[in-house]
Design an enzyme around this catalytic site. Structure first.
Site, PDB file in Angstrom:
ATOM      1  N   ARG A 110       0.871  -1.187   0.000  1.00  0.00           N
ATOM      2  CA  ARG A 110       0.000   0.000   0.000  1.00  0.00           C
ATOM      3  C   ARG A 110       0.903   1.231   0.000  1.00  0.00           C
ATOM      4  NH1 ARG A 110      -1.694   3.055   4.757  1.00  0.00           N
ATOM      5  NH2 ARG A 110      -3.365   4.443   4.141  1.00  0.00           N
ATOM      6  N   HIS A 112      -2.314  11.278   0.650  1.00  0.00           N
ATOM      7  CA  HIS A 112      -1.768  11.029   1.988  1.00  0.00           C
ATOM      8  C   HIS A 112      -1.122  12.344   2.445  1.00  0.00           C
ATOM      9  CE1 HIS A 112      -0.348   7.616   4.799  1.00  0.00           C
ATOM     10  NE2 HIS A 112       0.032   8.739   5.383  1.00  0.00           N
ATOM     11  N   GLU A 166      -6.464   8.831   6.415  1.00  0.00           N
ATOM     12  CA  GLU A 166      -6.601   9.479   7.715  1.00  0.00           C
ATOM     13  C   GLU A 166      -6.991  10.949   7.632  1.00  0.00           C
ATOM     14  OE1 GLU A 166      -3.417   8.922  10.459  1.00  0.00           O
ATOM     15  OE2 GLU A 166      -3.484   6.752  10.327  1.00  0.00           O
ATOM     16  N   ASN A 179      -7.076   2.445  10.141  1.00  0.00           N
ATOM     17  CA  ASN A 179      -5.729   2.590  10.703  1.00  0.00           C
ATOM     18  C   ASN A 179      -5.858   2.713  12.216  1.00  0.00           C
ATOM     19  OD1 ASN A 179      -5.151   2.848   8.009  1.00  0.00           O
ATOM     20  ND2 ASN A 179      -4.194   4.862   8.152  1.00  0.00           N
ATOM     21  N   TYR A 236      -3.489   2.532  16.101  1.00  0.00           N
ATOM     22  CA  TYR A 236      -2.186   2.444  16.760  1.00  0.00           C
ATOM     23  C   TYR A 236      -2.247   2.234  18.263  1.00  0.00           C
ATOM     24  CZ  TYR A 236       0.065   3.740  12.407  1.00  0.00           C
ATOM     25  OH  TYR A 236       0.515   3.723  11.113  1.00  0.00           O
ATOM     26  N   GLU A 245      -3.444   0.235   8.473  1.00  0.00           N
ATOM     27  CA  GLU A 245      -2.197   0.613   9.150  1.00  0.00           C
ATOM     28  C   GLU A 245      -2.261   0.145  10.590  1.00  0.00           C
ATOM     29  OE1 GLU A 245      -0.865   4.722   9.190  1.00  0.00           O
ATOM     30  OE2 GLU A 245      -1.176   4.884   7.025  1.00  0.00           O
TER      31      GLU A 245
HETATM   32  C1  PNW Z   1      -0.469   7.655  10.641  1.00  0.00           C
HETATM   33  N1  PNW Z   1      -2.760   9.208  16.497  1.00  0.00           N
HETATM   34  O1  PNW Z   1      -0.477   8.828  11.415  1.00  0.00           O
HETATM   35  C2  PNW Z   1      -0.156   8.022   9.201  1.00  0.00           C
HETATM   36  O2  PNW Z   1      -1.079   7.495   8.275  1.00  0.00           O
HETATM   37  C3  PNW Z   1       1.242   7.687   8.780  1.00  0.00           C
HETATM   38  O3  PNW Z   1       1.620   8.500   7.702  1.00  0.00           O
HETATM   39  C4  PNW Z   1       2.165   7.806   9.965  1.00  0.00           C
HETATM   40  O4  PNW Z   1       3.516   7.686   9.633  1.00  0.00           O
HETATM   41  C5  PNW Z   1       1.765   6.729  10.956  1.00  0.00           C
HETATM   42  O5  PNW Z   1       0.381   6.756  11.230  1.00  0.00           O
HETATM   43  C6  PNW Z   1       2.517   6.806  12.273  1.00  0.00           C
HETATM   44  O6  PNW Z   1       2.287   8.027  12.899  1.00  0.00           O
HETATM   45  C7  PNW Z   1      -1.032   8.843  12.688  1.00  0.00           C
HETATM   46  O7  PNW Z   1      -2.359  10.071  17.275  1.00  0.00           O
HETATM   47  C8  PNW Z   1      -0.614   9.823  13.546  1.00  0.00           C
HETATM   48  O8  PNW Z   1      -3.676   8.498  16.812  1.00  0.00           O
HETATM   49  C9  PNW Z   1      -1.188   9.925  14.802  1.00  0.00           C
HETATM   50  C10 PNW Z   1      -2.181   9.078  15.208  1.00  0.00           C
HETATM   51  C11 PNW Z   1      -2.600   8.093  14.353  1.00  0.00           C
HETATM   52  C12 PNW Z   1      -2.024   7.977  13.093  1.00  0.00           C
END
Ligand code: PNW
Length: 538
Positions: free
Chosen positions: A142, A188, A237, A377, A379, A447
């Protein structure tokens, strides 16, 4: 007072986060492709009209075969990247500036003064990097297109930039030859600077000009590259670039409530909702074009990737349960609800009031059902508590304050290098169930990955934490699928390579491969071997 985790993302105020409750304040069916079909794909692709979906799905294995990793044999395993984070080649292929070029070159905007000028230099090293993917046994990749590489500003609008289109075309051919299926994001976060400055960008209310430009860009991408793309994602996102770019101002284009002089925009209480409305309408227009003009001949699918950190109530009070649900509505519902029902969630209408724009009947019609699948996505997870009605949580204004919640992390959750991330694997299962209760189509985790605490090649090669994150989170995906019946069809780790981590520059590392930015050498981390042995193999 505790600081919401996402506040850290916005303000880069590391170290202020409090801990624990006490402190509280084209995928499916495209899974497996044989080399011979890929070769066929290459041949027909160069003839111009491969049915990407049909060709790729012809050899799908039986869905009920289970692999040693406990997942169905047709489960999609992939890795992701994004253009500005990896490509470099800032002026190669006649590329023009995006808002991230301007932002990263603004003094004080990015940690260490880092920019994406060179990044991982994939623009020159792409053949080697495709070889790296092959070595890993990768079947799905991706990545995103840079709008300002695909098109140039002619003084009035964006027009095709042939050298840039040729680069992506060659890259897609390279993936096909390697038997790797392409899943491509149009946007993006890297808006051409000219559209921000001269066409009102995303921040101008009801901006028909930006919708027209996005539609033209999407059409160009479908026309010229679509024969080799299984899944299109319009936006990656939108939450992140809207809140960070147009409210907090720590991402491009750096719009903040008090005009900072960084660009022709002001952020604040209204702008994020203006942006979301333009972005959702742009998404719907691009999907309509794909469906009416391209889907039948190309056979791919189209959607959007939305991110969300899961929210758990801090206590078992009814107020905190409602606060956690409200947090999910504000984070994910903000985007998902318009795609399903044509309007923003009721909780947002209630709290944001007249600052939240409306969609016209025509816009609603285009929005409803405008996803063939859903990319999620994810995290980390937050513990959320209610703040009394009328209070504004721990933020003074903007999207954060509008939710009337305070978010913290749970006690003992392992801390990533990025202050906004802690590991709580069960949160992903919770989120997938929350999504499946609302959206009935196929879900892909587009992600998920760990901000590594290893900062040398040697430490990265032995990074157990990243591996623990991947094993923990993928197991929760399996449970969501097998135990809960959530139709999750794929998982994309973030990221293939260490790369430009936006406002954190090169100081944060999410790659399965460690990158030495002086030599551009790539070194596999421990999780890369795991990926090869347990994800690439069935
Ligand atoms: C994503 N949060 O960003 C992006 O899609 C990517 O480009 C990035 O490198 C990756 O995750 C890691 O940061 C995020 O705070 C940034 O929840 C912050 C958050 C989630 C995703």
């Amino acid at each position: 007072m505790p600081t919401a985790p996402y506040a850290l993302l916005h303000r880069r105020s590391a170290g202020r986060l409090t801990n624990g409750p006490a402190s509280a304040a084209a995928f499916g069916g495209l899974a497996v492709i044989s080399v011979s079909l890929v070769a066929l794909g290459v041949l027909t692709a160069s003839a111009g009209h491969t049915k990407a979906g049909a060709v790729l799905s012809a050899n799908a294995v039986e869905a009920n075969d289970t692999c040693a990793n406990g997942f169905p044999a047709d489960f999609v395993w992939g890795l992701g990247t994004a253009a500005y984070q990896i490509e470099g080649g800032w002026n190669a292929t006649n590329r023009s500036p995006s808002i991230w070029d301007v932002f990263s070159h603004t003094k004080g905007a990015v940690a260490g003064g880092d920019t994406g000028d060179v990044a991982d230099d994939v623009i020159h090293r792409w053949r080697d990097d495709i070889a790296l993917m092959s070595e890993l046994g990768l079947k799905h990749y991706r990545f995103s297109l840079s709008w300002s590489r695909m098109m140039s500003w002619d003084g009035h609008s964006m027009v095709p930039n042939e050298p840039g289109i040729a680069w992506y075309s060659d890259f897609l051919d390279g993936l096909l030859e390697a038997g790797i299926t392409a899943h491509v994001t149009l946007y993006h976060w890297d808006l051409p600077q000219a559209l921000h400055e001269h066409r009102g960008g995303w921040h101008t209310p009801d901006n028909e000009r930006i919708l027209t430009e996005f539609e033209a860009y999407a059409t160009l991408a479908f026309e010229r590259l679509g024969s080799r793309v299984a899944t299109w994602f319009t936006f990656n996102e939108p939450w992140t670039f809207t809140v960070s770019g147009y409210s907090a101002g720590n991402h491009a284009p750096g719009c903040v409530p008090a005009q900072s002089g960084r660009g022709p925009c002001a952020g604040g209480d209204v702008t994020p909702y203006v942006v979301s409305t333009n972005v959702l309408n742009a998404h719907a227009r691009a999907v309509a074009v794909y469906r009416t003009r391209f889907a039948a001949t190309l056979g791919g699918r189209i959607s959007i990737t939305l991110n969300c950190e899961f929210a758990r109530p801090l206590t078992n009070s009814a107020a905190d349960a409602a606060a956690a649900e409200r947090a999910l509505q504000f984070w994910l519902g903000w985007w998902l609800e318009p795609l399903l029902s044509g309007d923003y969630p009721a909780a947002m209408r209630r709290n944001v009031g007249e600052r939240l724009p409306s969609f016209s009947p025509e816009q609603r019609e285009l929005l409803i059902g405008s996803i063939d699948l859903l990319g999620i996505n994810h995290y980390s997870t937050h513990m959320v508590r209610d703040v009394a009605d009328g209070e504004r949580g721990d933020a003074s204004s903007g999207w954060e304050a509008d939710q009337h919640v305070v978010a913290t992390f749970g006690a003992g959750w392992p801390q990533a290098a990025s202050p906004w991330q802690r590991s709580y694997p069960a949160g992903l299962r919770g989120l997938l169930n929350w999504v499946a209760a609302r959206y009935k189509g196929d879900i892909y985790v587009t992600e998920n990955g760990w901000s590594c605490n290893s900062f040398t090649a040697a430490a990265a090669a032995a990074d157990q934490e990243q591996l623990d994150y991947y094993t923990g989170y993928t197991e929760q995906v399996r449970l969501a699928l097998v135990e809960d019946g959530v139709p999750v069809r794929g998982y994309f780790g973030w990221s293939l390579l260490d790369n430009f981590e936006w406002a954190d520059g090169y100081s944060k590392r999410f790659g399965l491969y460690y990158v030495n930015y002086t030599t551009q050498q790539r070194t596999p981390k421990k999780a890369a071997a795991w990926w090869k042995e347990t994800r690439s193999a069935c």
